[in-house]
Structure formats: C-alpha cells, structure tokens
Enzyme design. Structure first.
Site, PDB file in Angstrom:
ATOM      1  N   LYS A 167     -13.214 -26.139  25.232  1.00 22.99           N
ATOM      2  CA  LYS A 167     -12.017 -26.607  25.943  1.00 22.99           C
ATOM      3  C   LYS A 167     -12.507 -27.399  27.144  1.00 22.99           C
ATOM      4  O   LYS A 167     -13.252 -26.862  27.981  1.00 22.99           O
ATOM      5  CB  LYS A 167     -11.166 -25.433  26.436  1.00 22.99           C
ATOM      6  CG  LYS A 167     -10.406 -24.700  25.343  1.00 22.99           C
ATOM      7  CD  LYS A 167      -9.590 -23.560  25.922  1.00 22.99           C
ATOM      8  CE  LYS A 167      -8.932 -22.760  24.805  1.00 22.99           C
ATOM      9  NZ  LYS A 167      -8.355 -21.494  25.314  1.00 22.99           N
ATOM     10  N   ASP A 177     -14.670 -18.154  23.642  1.00 25.04           N
ATOM     11  CA  ASP A 177     -13.778 -19.107  24.319  1.00 25.04           C
ATOM     12  C   ASP A 177     -14.005 -18.938  25.830  1.00 25.04           C
ATOM     13  O   ASP A 177     -14.832 -19.643  26.424  1.00 25.04           O
ATOM     14  CB  ASP A 177     -12.328 -18.816  23.890  1.00 25.04           C
ATOM     15  CG  ASP A 177     -11.269 -19.595  24.651  1.00 25.04           C
ATOM     16  OD1 ASP A 177     -11.601 -20.275  25.621  1.00 25.04           O
ATOM     17  OD2 ASP A 177     -10.064 -19.516  24.279  1.00 25.04           O
ATOM     18  N   GLU A 197     -12.217 -14.287  17.884  1.00 23.89           N
ATOM     19  CA  GLU A 197     -12.409 -15.032  19.123  1.00 23.89           C
ATOM     20  C   GLU A 197     -12.304 -14.094  20.332  1.00 23.89           C
ATOM     21  O   GLU A 197     -11.352 -13.316  20.444  1.00 23.89           O
ATOM     22  CB  GLU A 197     -11.333 -16.134  19.177  1.00 23.89           C
ATOM     23  CG  GLU A 197     -11.519 -17.171  20.278  1.00 23.89           C
ATOM     24  CD  GLU A 197     -10.426 -18.257  20.207  1.00 23.89           C
ATOM     25  OE1 GLU A 197      -9.825 -18.468  19.130  1.00 23.89           O
ATOM     26  OE2 GLU A 197     -10.171 -18.874  21.260  1.00 23.89           O
ATOM     27  N   SER A 254      -1.961 -21.906  16.534  1.00 25.04           N
ATOM     28  CA  SER A 254      -2.213 -20.628  17.204  1.00 25.04           C
ATOM     29  C   SER A 254      -0.870 -19.947  17.433  1.00 25.04           C
ATOM     30  O   SER A 254       0.009 -20.506  18.102  1.00 25.04           O
ATOM     31  CB  SER A 254      -2.917 -20.897  18.541  1.00 25.04           C
ATOM     32  OG  SER A 254      -2.979 -19.725  19.307  1.00 25.04           O
ATOM     33  N   LYS A 296      -4.230 -19.094  13.383  1.00 25.03           N
ATOM     34  CA  LYS A 296      -4.871 -18.137  14.298  1.00 25.03           C
ATOM     35  C   LYS A 296      -3.775 -17.252  14.847  1.00 25.03           C
ATOM     36  O   LYS A 296      -2.713 -17.740  15.244  1.00 25.03           O
ATOM     37  CB  LYS A 296      -5.564 -18.920  15.413  1.00 25.03           C
ATOM     38  CG  LYS A 296      -5.850 -18.147  16.692  1.00 25.03           C
ATOM     39  CD  LYS A 296      -6.768 -18.966  17.594  1.00 25.03           C
ATOM     40  CE  LYS A 296      -6.352 -18.871  19.048  1.00 25.03           C
ATOM     41  NZ  LYS A 296      -7.203 -19.719  19.918  1.00 25.03           N
ATOM     42  N   LYS A 316      -2.873 -14.034  17.609  1.00 25.86           N
ATOM     43  CA  LYS A 316      -3.353 -13.308  18.783  1.00 25.86           C
ATOM     44  C   LYS A 316      -3.339 -11.819  18.457  1.00 25.86           C
ATOM     45  O   LYS A 316      -2.403 -11.333  17.806  1.00 25.86           O
ATOM     46  CB  LYS A 316      -2.428 -13.586  19.973  1.00 25.86           C
ATOM     47  CG  LYS A 316      -2.433 -15.045  20.417  1.00 25.86           C
ATOM     48  CD  LYS A 316      -3.750 -15.411  21.077  1.00 25.86           C
ATOM     49  CE  LYS A 316      -3.713 -16.832  21.616  1.00 25.86           C
ATOM     50  NZ  LYS A 316      -4.950 -17.171  22.342  1.00 25.86           N
ATOM     51  N   GLY A 356      -7.167 -25.157  22.559  1.00 29.67           N
ATOM     52  CA  GLY A 356      -6.022 -25.771  23.223  1.00 29.67           C
ATOM     53  C   GLY A 356      -5.514 -24.887  24.335  1.00 29.67           C
ATOM     54  O   GLY A 356      -5.812 -23.683  24.378  1.00 29.67           O
ATOM     55  N   ASP A 404      -7.629 -13.989  17.763  1.00 26.16           N
ATOM     56  CA  ASP A 404      -8.066 -14.243  19.138  1.00 26.16           C
ATOM     57  C   ASP A 404      -7.580 -13.096  20.020  1.00 26.16           C
ATOM     58  O   ASP A 404      -6.375 -12.843  20.113  1.00 26.16           O
ATOM     59  CB  ASP A 404      -7.478 -15.573  19.626  1.00 26.16           C
ATOM     60  CG  ASP A 404      -7.984 -15.984  21.004  1.00 26.16           C
ATOM     61  OD1 ASP A 404      -8.785 -15.236  21.609  1.00 26.16           O
ATOM     62  OD2 ASP A 404      -7.574 -17.065  21.482  1.00 26.16           O
TER      63      ASP A 404
HETATM   64  O1  OSB Z   1      -7.130 -18.429  24.059  1.00 27.50           O
HETATM   65  O2  OSB Z   1      -7.011 -20.160  22.873  1.00 27.50           O
HETATM   66  C1  OSB Z   1      -6.545 -19.452  23.775  1.00 27.50           C
HETATM   67  C2  OSB Z   1      -3.223 -20.902  24.965  1.00 27.50           C
HETATM   68  C3  OSB Z   1      -3.299 -20.659  26.315  1.00 27.50           C
HETATM   69  C4  OSB Z   1      -4.417 -20.007  26.811  1.00 27.50           C
HETATM   70  C5  OSB Z   1      -5.434 -19.600  25.950  1.00 27.50           C
HETATM   71  C6  OSB Z   1      -5.362 -19.848  24.598  1.00 27.50           C
HETATM   72  C7  OSB Z   1      -4.212 -20.491  24.094  1.00 27.50           C
HETATM   73  C8  OSB Z   1      -3.987 -20.759  22.682  1.00 27.50           C
HETATM   74  C9  OSB Z   1      -3.073 -21.901  22.328  1.00 27.50           C
HETATM   75  O3  OSB Z   1      -4.421 -20.059  21.787  1.00 27.50           O
HETATM   76  C10 OSB Z   1      -3.734 -23.013  21.606  1.00 27.50           C
HETATM   77  C11 OSB Z   1      -2.913 -24.264  21.538  1.00 27.50           C
HETATM   78  O4  OSB Z   1      -2.828 -25.026  22.536  1.00 27.50           O
HETATM   79  O5  OSB Z   1      -2.328 -24.519  20.474  1.00 27.50           O
HETATM   80 MG    MG Z   2      -8.888 -18.331  22.856  1.00 29.73          MG
END
Ligand code: OSB
Ligand code: MG
Length: 367
Positions: free
Chosen positions: A262, A238, A213, A135, A161, A163, A290, A188
C-alpha cells in the site's frame, strides 16, 4: 517552471455499505486530497489516513498538520517537483508515511502529465489490465456475507477477501467454502489475533485459503515467523510492511510468503517500487492493497499494480463497490471477467470532478 500553488481538501464520502474489520465498523470515509498546480497542469494525490487511528497511528488531522507545517513549505520553498527528490528530502521528517505519500503521488501525477505519459508507463508497468479482487467486511450474519459474495462473483471479481476476527473465523470460512468450493478466497485479520491463538489460526489450513493476511499486530514479525513455519497457508503481511527494510527483515525471518503493498503505508511510490523490486529478486509475489480510496487514490493504485511482480488479484474494485458517486470520470469499472484496464491518458488517466469534490469538501486550504 515552479509551482503556482498547492491545495489541500478534506472530504467526507459515505460508503454504499458499511465496512467492518477486526477494529470496528465505519459508514463513511474521511480523507485528504492534495493538488499541485504548475504550468497549467494539475497533479493529484490522496492521503489515505482515516479520521480515527485504528489501522495506523496517522489521522487526517496529523496528516493535515505534517503537510501544512512541514512538507508543503519545504516543497514550495525549494520548488521540488521531482518526486524522487521529494522522497529524499522528506525522509528527514520521521514517520507520517501517509502524509508524505499523498504529496508524492501528486508530484508523480504532475511529472507524468508533463511527459504526456500515463503513470504506469513512467513506472515501467507491463500489465495492460489488472485482476480485480473485492474485500468484504464483517457482516451482521454469515448469510448476509454469503449473499454479498454471490453478488460480487456475478459481477466478475476474480477473488474474494473476507475480514476475520476471533469468533468470526472458522465457522464463517467453513460456510463460505461450503457454498463456494472453487473460488479464490483469502482472509484478513488486521492484527486481531495473539500468539496464543496459534492453533486456531493453523486450523484455517482446512479451507484452501489463498493467504492469511496480518494475523498479529504490526510490530510482531517474530510471531508471524513462528506461525508461518507451522501453517501450509501462506501468511501475507499488510500492516507490518513499512519499508524495504521491514520487507527484507520479514522475508529473511520467514514471517510471510506474500507481501501486500500500500503506497500510503510505506510512504510513497519510491518506497513501493523498492519493495516491489526487492520482492521480485526474492521470488516473493506482491499484490496491491486498498484503503477504500476515492477514485483518485484508486487510480494511483491501478497504475502501480501494472508492474511485473504484482502477481495476485488486488484489493482494487469498481467505483460503485465503494461510493454511489465516485470523484472521477470515467469511473473505475471491471470487465465481465474481472479485470481493470490501465488508462492510456497522461498521469492518473482519469479526470477528478470539481463539482463532486466541492460537494463532499469539509475544509480547503491553499498554499
Ligand atoms: O486491511 O486491507 C486492509 C480497508 C481499510 C483499511 C485496511 C484494509 C482495508 C481493506 C479494503 O481491506 C480494501 C479496499 O480498498 O478495497
Ligand atoms: Mg489488510
């Protein structure tokens, strides 16, 4: 039998690279470790609440309070070692899923160590290696993003992925697709859009995305349903997925075609397993999200992701993607073709390093 003690530690670990989402940029992770000690064994859990309530309302301070004043006293008073019993008993306290999950995870690790089995075998996992995704946060420029993606692909990651937020979406997706036409790509939004942005979101159908996402805020299942009916790209939820009940409602309403699990957000493994099983019956694939965990929380995620309906690459990356020195040995590594093998040692199957924990510790409390 019975607990010797339970310990909470608040820690701070700097990231190797800042992480930016639609709600802001962060340079370090503040989190809580839980350890439960019994019969010479230690069970470990991680509370994924952050210092600032941007992802959800919980913070390290609220979680510390709920654990210290309610969950740990209840657990010690009645010697609750069985994680399923803990889940039942903790449910009388409303909300605070991340605080509950941290202690439940530690009880699962302890129970698996007492049985001499790795957690994935206790859960009924079937996959002996899981596909790793990465990510990548919002960068200062699209060029920096493309460079980072290139490096991660060289390491073997099976999907990327990125953001997105209003203003960092269509053009960025176009640039990424242009450079990497065949890679598995998902985006995401962390709830950064509003229903009025529907046309802009629908236009992301042009980029052959594996999923979109959480475009809208957590509470808004209805507008996700309206959007999913207009988009070819699967919507994945999520932040909206809080329990088996919200999962059923989201699937019945057609708000998503994919579910991100999660453990922290849903309040523990018991709830996570129920969501997994429900989605499997409904033919809805799930994957493991994560929270930039330390190796302890990430080890827990790896075991859960071994279950059969975890069908898509996860937000589970190597230790070095997050931290210069992770808290566990061996560190999490990915194979050249982008898989993470399941540990065979009992419990989480990795060893937390006390010296590194103490180096990163801010506060500690023994019960
Ligand atoms: O939205 O998936 C998310 C990290 C912190 C809070 C929300 C998210 C995330 C990530 C990181 O996308 C995923 C990872 O731990 O590699
Ligand atoms: Mg997410």
């Amino acid at each position: 039998m019975g607990f010797d003690r339970i310990e909470l530690t608040l820690l701070k670990l700097p990231y190797v690279h800042y992480f930016e989402t639609s709600f802001g940029r962060e340079y370090e992770r503040t989190f809580i470790l839980v350890r439960v000690c019994s019969d010479g064994l230690v069970g470990w859990g991680e509370v994924v609440a952050a210092q600032i309530p941007l992802y959800s309302y919980e913070t390290t301070t609220t979680a510390w309070h709920i654990l210290s004043d309610f969950l740990i006293p209840m657990t010690l008073e009645d010697s609750i070692e069985d994680p399923r019993e803990f889940h039942r008993r903790a449910s009388k306290y409303k909300g605070h899923p991340m605080a509950k999950a941290g202690l439940e995870l530690a009880l699962w690790d302890l129970a698996a160590k007492k049985q001499g089995l790795p957690l994935w075998k206790v859960y009924g996992g079937t996959q002996t290696a899981i596909p790793a995704g990465v990510s990548i946060g919002i960068q200062d420029t699209p060029e920096e993003l493309l460079d980072r993606i290139g490096l991660f692909l060289e390491e073997g990651y099976r999907r990327v992925k990125i953001k997105i937020k209003p203003g960092w979406d269509r053009d960025v997706c176009a640039a990424v697709r242009d450079r990497f036409p065949a890679m598995l790509l998902q985006v995401d939004a962390n709830g950064g859009y509003r229903p009025a942005d529907e046309d802009r979101l629908c236009s992301l159908d042009d980029f052959n995305l594996q999923m979109l996402e959480q475009p809208f805020p957590p509470y808004d299942l209805w507008d996700h349903s309206r959007l999913q009916k207009k988009m070819r790209t699967p919507v994945c939820l999520d932040e909206s997925i809080l329990s088996q009940t919200t999962t059923r409602q989201a699937i019945e309403m057609g708000s998503c075609r994919i579910v991100n699990i999660k453990v922290g957000r849903v309040g523990g493994i018991v709830e996570g397993l129920a969501i997994h099983d429900f989605c499997r019956e409904q033919n809805v694939p799930v994957w493991c999200g994560g929270m930039l965990e330390s190796g302890i929380g990430r080890a827990h995620n790896i075991h859960l992701a071994s279950l059969p309906n975890f069908l898509l690459p996860h937000d589970i990356s190597a230790s070095r993607r997050y931290y210069n020195q992770d808290l566990i040995e061996p560190e999490v590594k990915i194979t050249g073709d982008g898989f993470i093998p399941l540990p065979e040692a009992p419990g989480i199957g990795v060893v937390p390093q006390e010296d590194r924990i103490q180096k990163a510790a801010v506060t500690q409390k023994t019960f």
